[in-house]
Design a protein around this motif. Structure first.
Motif: not given
Lengths: 167, 167
Positions: A36-38, A41, A49, A76-77, A80, A83, A120, A122-123, A150-151, A162
């Motif tokens: 899931a990145l443009p 880019m 990134y 996460q911070q 979280g 993980v 984890q 995430n996608l 997701f497209q 996940v």
């Protein structure tokens, strides 16, 4: 000379690896099928990134040829931060040679040493069956399914997964 | 004078709202029970996060008193940018007055207008039963459970939920 049978060495990425890293992550980002990145880019944006300050980035090389790269970071911070999250990309020429598996194994060790308690993703795009199979084989479970999240450039809106495993 | 019965008005946050926003998000961040943010964040760090360039931030006010605040942003980039993510916080004094519900309803409208197709909460702490109940009531489903993904200051490692709804 690099040969297919050179053992894989995984080490921290260095500034001099930028061009090799882009040669791997660029085509994956442009394809837009798994991350899931443009897709548009720039090289600099992609490297910023992939090598950002919030993560450690590694490369997998056989001889002097870089065949894959991955990052590890806290997902996460705060409450979280125990993980972690990783992203892995292998060169198209290296598909099926175990580079992603080796990087994932390396990242699990690295995560344990860094004190993380779980990892984890995430996608994970559900149509990326090779990845789903690989992560399951590495001990990850599908703990969530995100409908149409997701497209995909060819298949349209597809589910994302996940995936999670304790360390 | 602000009274309990003042109608709630939800509007874009302005720079002059910073102190009021901190008065709401500060105690929630310090408590560390519901958001995966560092409990020790400074006021400036917290405001930089809550009002970051990658999101729109709103406040909910009754009369001239700000009772809640929320942000909306894309949850992912690229092929995932059609799914949004929100974070909501209400003043402790306003708990039970429908502020979070009103903000969530507002955010669903905002998300549709902005062209998002779904909304995802990445980490709803499972012990935050009030929130889980509220989001279910607002049409969100629990699509994932992350085992022990949140370290609660009193209860230790507890599960976190991924919640999702289409728009």
């Amino acid at each position: 000379m690099t040969t297919v049978s050179s053992p894989l060495n995984i080490r921290k990425a260095a500034p001099a690896d930028a061009a090799a890293i882009w040669s791997i992550i660029g085509p994956t980002i442009r394809a837009g099928e798994t991350y899931a990145l443009p897709r548009e880019m720039t090289e600099q944006q992609a490297l910023d990134y992939w090598l950002a300050d919030d993560r450690e980035t590694f490369v997998a090389e056989a001889g002097r040829e870089i065949l894959g790269t991955y990052y590890i970071r806290a997902n996460q911070q705060g409450g979280g931060r125990h993980v972690c999250n990783c992203g892995y990309m292998a060169a198209a020429s290296a598909i099926g040679r175990g580079v992603a598996r080796a990087m994932c194994g390396h990242s699990l060790d690295r995560a344990r040493k860094a004190g993380f308690r779980a990892m984890q993703f995430n996608l994970v795009v559900s149509t990326n069956e090779r990845a789903v199979r690989l992560w399951r084989g590495m001990g990850f479970e599908i703990v969530g399914r995100l409908p149409g999240a997701f497209q995909h450039p060819a298949r349209g809106f597809v589910d994302a997964l996940v995936m999670y495993r304790t360390l």
